[in-house]
Design a protein around this motif. Structure first.
Motif, PDB file in Angstrom:
ATOM      1  N   UNK A  13       2.293   5.788 -11.061  1.00  0.00           N
ATOM      2  CA  UNK A  13       1.750   5.055 -11.663  1.00  0.00           C
ATOM      3  C   UNK A  13       1.788   3.440 -11.806  1.00  0.00           C
ATOM      4  N   UNK A  14       0.903   2.859 -10.727  1.00  0.00           N
ATOM      5  CA  UNK A  14       1.453   1.739  -9.474  1.00  0.00           C
ATOM      6  C   UNK A  14       2.290   0.460 -10.986  1.00  0.00           C
ATOM      7  N   UNK A  15       2.846  -0.323 -10.515  1.00  0.00           N
ATOM      8  CA  UNK A  15       3.110  -0.853 -11.627  1.00  0.00           C
ATOM      9  C   UNK A  15       3.099  -2.523 -11.535  1.00  0.00           C
ATOM     10  N   UNK A  16       2.274  -2.856 -10.155  1.00  0.00           N
ATOM     11  CA  UNK A  16       2.735  -4.038  -9.287  1.00  0.00           C
ATOM     12  C   UNK A  16       1.987  -4.541  -7.786  1.00  0.00           C
ATOM     13  N   UNK A  17       1.660  -5.295  -8.017  1.00  0.00           N
ATOM     14  CA  UNK A  17       0.791  -4.818  -5.752  1.00  0.00           C
ATOM     15  C   UNK A  17       1.277  -4.504  -5.238  1.00  0.00           C
ATOM     16  N   UNK A  18       2.358  -4.553  -5.152  1.00  0.00           N
ATOM     17  CA  UNK A  18       3.248  -3.764  -3.994  1.00  0.00           C
ATOM     18  C   UNK A  18       2.731  -2.630  -3.987  1.00  0.00           C
ATOM     19  N   UNK A  19       3.106  -1.838  -5.097  1.00  0.00           N
ATOM     20  CA  UNK A  19       2.767  -0.780  -5.992  1.00  0.00           C
ATOM     21  C   UNK A  19       1.313  -0.290  -5.051  1.00  0.00           C
ATOM     22  N   UNK A  20       0.626  -0.742  -5.517  1.00  0.00           N
ATOM     23  CA  UNK A  20      -0.710  -0.726  -5.491  1.00  0.00           C
ATOM     24  C   UNK A  20      -1.050  -0.695  -4.022  1.00  0.00           C
ATOM     25  N   UNK A  21      -0.730  -1.866  -3.284  1.00  0.00           N
ATOM     26  CA  UNK A  21      -0.767  -1.613  -1.795  1.00  0.00           C
ATOM     27  C   UNK A  21       0.026  -0.203  -0.895  1.00  0.00           C
ATOM     28  N   UNK A  22       1.159   0.378  -1.439  1.00  0.00           N
ATOM     29  CA  UNK A  22       1.987   1.035  -0.460  1.00  0.00           C
ATOM     30  C   UNK A  22       0.949   1.933  -1.041  1.00  0.00           C
ATOM     31  N   UNK A  23       0.126   2.801  -2.382  1.00  0.00           N
ATOM     32  CA  UNK A  23      -0.921   3.737  -2.502  1.00  0.00           C
ATOM     33  C   UNK A  23      -1.903   3.792  -1.585  1.00  0.00           C
ATOM     34  N   UNK A  24      -2.785   2.806  -1.374  1.00  0.00           N
ATOM     35  CA  UNK A  24      -3.507   2.597  -0.638  1.00  0.00           C
ATOM     36  C   UNK A  24      -3.119   2.768   0.725  1.00  0.00           C
ATOM     37  N   UNK A  25      -1.746   2.397   1.447  1.00  0.00           N
ATOM     38  CA  UNK A  25      -1.516   2.935   2.510  1.00  0.00           C
ATOM     39  C   UNK A  25      -0.865   4.265   2.916  1.00  0.00           C
ATOM     40  N   UNK A  26      -0.938   4.861   1.911  1.00  0.00           N
ATOM     41  CA  UNK A  26      -0.936   6.733   2.338  1.00  0.00           C
ATOM     42  C   UNK A  26      -1.569   6.957   1.758  1.00  0.00           C
ATOM     43  N   UNK A  27      -2.361   6.687   1.086  1.00  0.00           N
ATOM     44  CA  UNK A  27      -4.155   7.214   1.079  1.00  0.00           C
ATOM     45  C   UNK A  27      -4.640   6.799   2.457  1.00  0.00           C
ATOM     46  N   UNK A  28      -4.185   5.697   3.345  1.00  0.00           N
ATOM     47  CA  UNK A  28      -5.407   5.591   4.175  1.00  0.00           C
ATOM     48  C   UNK A  28      -4.952   6.539   5.235  1.00  0.00           C
ATOM     49  N   UNK A  29      -2.974   7.474   5.561  1.00  0.00           N
ATOM     50  CA  UNK A  29      -2.487   8.077   6.135  1.00  0.00           C
ATOM     51  C   UNK A  29      -2.933   9.029   5.924  1.00  0.00           C
ATOM     52  N   UNK A  30      -2.722   9.756   4.696  1.00  0.00           N
ATOM     53  CA  UNK A  30      -3.535  10.808   4.170  1.00  0.00           C
ATOM     54  C   UNK A  30      -4.964  11.141   4.811  1.00  0.00           C
ATOM     55  N   UNK A  31      -5.951  10.694   4.899  1.00  0.00           N
ATOM     56  CA  UNK A  31      -7.003  10.347   5.160  1.00  0.00           C
ATOM     57  C   UNK A  31      -7.543  10.565   6.304  1.00  0.00           C
ATOM     58  N   UNK A  32      -6.573   9.725   7.755  1.00  0.00           N
ATOM     59  CA  UNK A  32      -6.491   9.836   9.042  1.00  0.00           C
ATOM     60  C   UNK A  32      -5.724  11.031   9.908  1.00  0.00           C
ATOM     61  N   UNK A  33      -4.773  11.681   8.735  1.00  0.00           N
ATOM     62  CA  UNK A  33      -3.926  13.252   9.205  1.00  0.00           C
ATOM     63  C   UNK A  33      -4.840  14.037   8.661  1.00  0.00           C
ATOM     64  N   UNK A  34      -5.589  14.494   8.013  1.00  0.00           N
ATOM     65  CA  UNK A  34      -6.724  15.506   7.262  1.00  0.00           C
ATOM     66  C   UNK A  34      -8.053  14.746   8.633  1.00  0.00           C
ATOM     67  N   UNK A  35      -8.124  14.024   8.890  1.00  0.00           N
ATOM     68  CA  UNK A  35      -9.404  13.921   9.667  1.00  0.00           C
ATOM     69  C   UNK A  35      -8.729  14.639  10.712  1.00  0.00           C
ATOM     70  N   UNK A  36      -7.880  13.943  11.575  1.00  0.00           N
ATOM     71  CA  UNK A  36      -6.628  14.813  12.961  1.00  0.00           C
ATOM     72  C   UNK A  36      -6.324  16.275  13.008  1.00  0.00           C
ATOM     73  N   UNK A  37      -5.783  16.762  11.485  1.00  0.00           N
ATOM     74  CA  UNK A  37      -4.423  17.636  12.174  1.00  0.00           C
ATOM     75  C   UNK A  37      -5.901  19.020  10.652  1.00  0.00           C
TER      76      UNK A  37
END
Length: 303
Positions: free
Chosen positions: A133-157
């Motif tokens: 549950x993001x509490x601030x802008x940094x949390x939200x940025x980390x959540x976006x980054x992790x979802x981005x990484x997850x997307x790329x891993x899903x597509x590749x592997x």
């Protein structure tokens, strides 16, 4: 020899299981990855390998599953803690007249790409995203980054009919392939079948990976720079250690924040629940009934 004996390479036996202690020195380019694996498995171990023996031309070698695939690596006795190649390993031994069948089985996978650490990192990412549950802008940025990484891993592997071993499963699979008399007796349960990355997130279908466009990705990374998380877009382009290190660093920053103490505790607890589904470095170190702790060794390993 006892479980705490300090060994040299000449005291190893071909087929010995080597379990690496996580290296958190600043000189280690994957220290955040090691730290995350240690956190998820509640252990000081982060990697597993099999000692192959000493070759007349190449010297002592081990075989392991790294992000560039399964292969033989040169190793040497090394007590120099300032050497970037230095590492401390636990030695675990199966007492058989010969473990050549295990070594042959391990070598049969040479050149295969198995992405063991990728699986564990993605497990951590999925568990964190699920409850975050993001509490601030940094949390939200980390959540976006992790979802981005997850997307790329899903597509590749996430490809049908592909074998991708989970963490340390390569070592366990080599023993299993050698025959029933060599199969590791994992205390947490029976050795499961090889699990693919495709199966990893079947229990997390509500999580939607998100591919960020260039503008959104730049804005996300800029926000992270405000808290000294200097992750570059180039680190997120490949699928090797740089990608995993970026994801691990961001996730650990999130979990080390006191605001997310409960999230960290939940993640560790839930990750432990997967111990019956795959073999971790912690299993190789402490969880095999038919592997004896014979000591530790310090090695020069890697490039």
């Amino acid at each position: 020899m006892t479980g705490d004996s300090k060994l040299t390479l000449d005291q190893l036996v071909p087929g010995d299981v080597l379990v690496m202690v996580g290296d958190l020195r600043k000189s280690n380019p994957t220290r955040y990855l090691d730290k995350l694996i240690m956190l998820l498995t509640d252990s000081d171990a982060c990697h597993g390998a099999i000692y192959v023996g000493k070759d007349a031309s190449t010297g002592h070698q081990l075989i392991d599953d790294a992000l560039n695939g399964v292969g033989l690596r040169k190793i040497a006795d090394d007590d120099n803690t300032s050497d970037p190649r230095f590492g401390r390993w636990y030695v675990r031994r199966m007492h058989k007249p010969s473990l050549q069948p295990v070594i042959q089985a391990a070598e049969s996978y040479a050149g295969h790409s198995t992405y063991d650490k990728l699986w564990l990192v993605m497990l951590g990412v999925l568990l964190a995203i699920k409850d975050l549950a993001p509490k601030n802008a940094v949390d939200k940025a980390i959540l976006k980054l992790l979802k981005h990484v997850l997307y790329r891993v899903n597509q590749a592997f996430h490809k049908k009919d592909s074998d991708y071993f989970v963490c340390s499963q390569y070592v366990a699979t080599a023993f299993k392939d050698a025959g029933p008399e060599f199969t590791l007796e994992i205390e947490s349960g029976q050795l499961s079948q090889v699990t693919s990355l495709l199966e990893l997130d079947t229990g997390f279908q509500a999580i939607q990976p998100e591919l960020l466009d260039t503008t959104s990705l730049d804005a996300t990374l800029s926000t992270l720079q405000q808290v000294d998380l200097d992750i570059s877009a180039s680190q997120l382009e490949g699928y090797g250690n740089e990608l995993l290190e970026a994801a691990a660093r961001a996730l650990l920053h999130l979990l080390d924040n006191q605001d997310h103490k409960a999230l960290k505790e939940a993640l560790v607890s839930q990750a432990g629940g997967y111990s019956s589904a795959f073999v971790t470095p912690a299993c190789l170190k402490d969880g095999c009934k038919n592997l004896e702790a014979v000591g530790t060794i310090t090695l020069g390993y890697g490039e």
